[in-house]
Design a protein around this motif. Structure first.
Motif, PDB file in Angstrom:
ATOM      1  N   VAL A  65      11.745  62.607 -32.631  1.00 50.93           N
ATOM      2  CA  VAL A  65      11.774  64.033 -32.929  1.00 50.93           C
ATOM      3  C   VAL A  65      12.722  64.194 -34.110  1.00 50.93           C
ATOM      4  O   VAL A  65      13.923  63.931 -33.985  1.00 50.93           O
ATOM      5  CB  VAL A  65      12.269  64.864 -31.730  1.00 50.93           C
ATOM      6  CG1 VAL A  65      12.314  66.336 -32.083  1.00 50.93           C
ATOM      7  CG2 VAL A  65      11.387  64.638 -30.507  1.00 50.93           C
ATOM      8  N   GLY A  66      12.164  64.594 -35.240  1.00 49.58           N
ATOM      9  CA  GLY A  66      12.980  64.616 -36.446  1.00 49.58           C
ATOM     10  C   GLY A  66      13.374  63.186 -36.758  1.00 49.58           C
ATOM     11  O   GLY A  66      12.547  62.303 -36.818  1.00 49.58           O
ATOM     12  N   GLY A  67      14.648  62.936 -36.894  1.00 50.58           N
ATOM     13  CA  GLY A  67      15.110  61.582 -37.139  1.00 50.58           C
ATOM     14  C   GLY A  67      15.740  60.940 -35.918  1.00 50.58           C
ATOM     15  O   GLY A  67      16.358  59.891 -36.007  1.00 50.58           O
ATOM     16  N   ILE A  68      15.583  61.562 -34.752  1.00 50.78           N
ATOM     17  CA  ILE A  68      16.240  61.065 -33.550  1.00 50.78           C
ATOM     18  C   ILE A  68      15.212  60.417 -32.631  1.00 50.78           C
ATOM     19  O   ILE A  68      14.147  60.973 -32.375  1.00 50.78           O
ATOM     20  CB  ILE A  68      16.956  62.214 -32.800  1.00 50.78           C
ATOM     21  CG1 ILE A  68      17.986  62.881 -33.713  1.00 50.78           C
ATOM     22  CG2 ILE A  68      17.628  61.685 -31.539  1.00 50.78           C
ATOM     23  CD1 ILE A  68      18.597  64.128 -33.127  1.00 50.78           C
ATOM     24  N   LEU A  69      15.558  59.226 -32.144  1.00 51.01           N
ATOM     25  CA  LEU A  69      14.691  58.509 -31.214  1.00 51.01           C
ATOM     26  C   LEU A  69      15.156  58.781 -29.794  1.00 51.01           C
ATOM     27  O   LEU A  69      16.347  58.709 -29.486  1.00 51.01           O
ATOM     28  CB  LEU A  69      14.739  57.008 -31.489  1.00 51.01           C
ATOM     29  CG  LEU A  69      14.284  56.587 -32.882  1.00 51.01           C
ATOM     30  CD1 LEU A  69      14.490  55.097 -33.066  1.00 51.01           C
ATOM     31  CD2 LEU A  69      12.837  56.958 -33.107  1.00 51.01           C
ATOM     32  N   PHE A  70      14.204  59.090 -28.917  1.00 52.96           N
ATOM     33  CA  PHE A  70      14.490  59.333 -27.511  1.00 52.96           C
ATOM     34  C   PHE A  70      13.688  58.358 -26.662  1.00 52.96           C
ATOM     35  O   PHE A  70      12.544  58.029 -26.979  1.00 52.96           O
ATOM     36  CB  PHE A  70      14.113  60.761 -27.112  1.00 52.96           C
ATOM     37  CG  PHE A  70      14.963  61.810 -27.757  1.00 52.96           C
ATOM     38  CD1 PHE A  70      16.193  62.161 -27.217  1.00 52.96           C
ATOM     39  CD2 PHE A  70      14.532  62.459 -28.908  1.00 52.96           C
ATOM     40  CE1 PHE A  70      16.970  63.127 -27.813  1.00 52.96           C
ATOM     41  CE2 PHE A  70      15.309  63.428 -29.512  1.00 52.96           C
ATOM     42  CZ  PHE A  70      16.534  63.764 -28.960  1.00 52.96           C
ATOM     43  N   TYR A  71      14.301  57.936 -25.568  1.00 55.87           N
ATOM     44  CA  TYR A  71      13.665  56.996 -24.650  1.00 55.87           C
ATOM     45  C   TYR A  71      13.658  57.626 -23.268  1.00 55.87           C
ATOM     46  O   TYR A  71      14.673  58.138 -22.813  1.00 55.87           O
ATOM     47  CB  TYR A  71      14.450  55.681 -24.610  1.00 55.87           C
ATOM     48  CG  TYR A  71      14.605  55.049 -25.965  1.00 55.87           C
ATOM     49  CD1 TYR A  71      13.734  54.062 -26.396  1.00 55.87           C
ATOM     50  CD2 TYR A  71      15.626  55.453 -26.824  1.00 55.87           C
ATOM     51  CE1 TYR A  71      13.876  53.486 -27.645  1.00 55.87           C
ATOM     52  CE2 TYR A  71      15.773  54.886 -28.070  1.00 55.87           C
ATOM     53  CZ  TYR A  71      14.901  53.909 -28.479  1.00 55.87           C
ATOM     54  OH  TYR A  71      15.036  53.353 -29.713  1.00 55.87           O
TER      55      TYR A  71
END
Length: 94
Positions: free
Chosen positions: A68-74
């Motif tokens: 999301v945008g430049g952020i990675l989520f797990y």
């Protein structure tokens, strides 16, 4: 600048609050309560892996992620699934 004096009672109260907070964190972890989505730094801390290893797990498709945008989520449930699916059982007769 006003000075404030810290008493031994203040330190004891702080210690008790800190211990309560640590107990809550440990209880949540032991009961498997993680946040639904974790950032990269949280996953690296959780799995005790380096940024390069996390990147390799992403690139080879082992660990799914959402950007999301430049952020990675797990997804914490996906991380648990990967760990369970790759569990190694030694000494079991099949």
């Amino acid at each position: 600048m006003p000075t404030s004096i810290i008493t031994t009672d203040d330190l004891r109260d702080f210690k008790l609050e800190l211990l309560d907070d640590i107990k809550k964190i440990l209880t949540n972890q032991s009961q498997g309560r993680l946040k639904k989505y974790l950032k990269s730094s949280e996953v690296m801390d959780l799995l005790q892996i380096s940024p390069g290893t996390l990147q390799n797990l992403r690139l080879n498709g082992t660990l799914p992620y959402t950007k999301v945008g430049g952020i990675l989520f797990y997804d914490s449930e996906e991380i648990q699934k990967v760990l369970n699916d790759n569990r190694v059982h030694h000494g079991l007769n099949s």
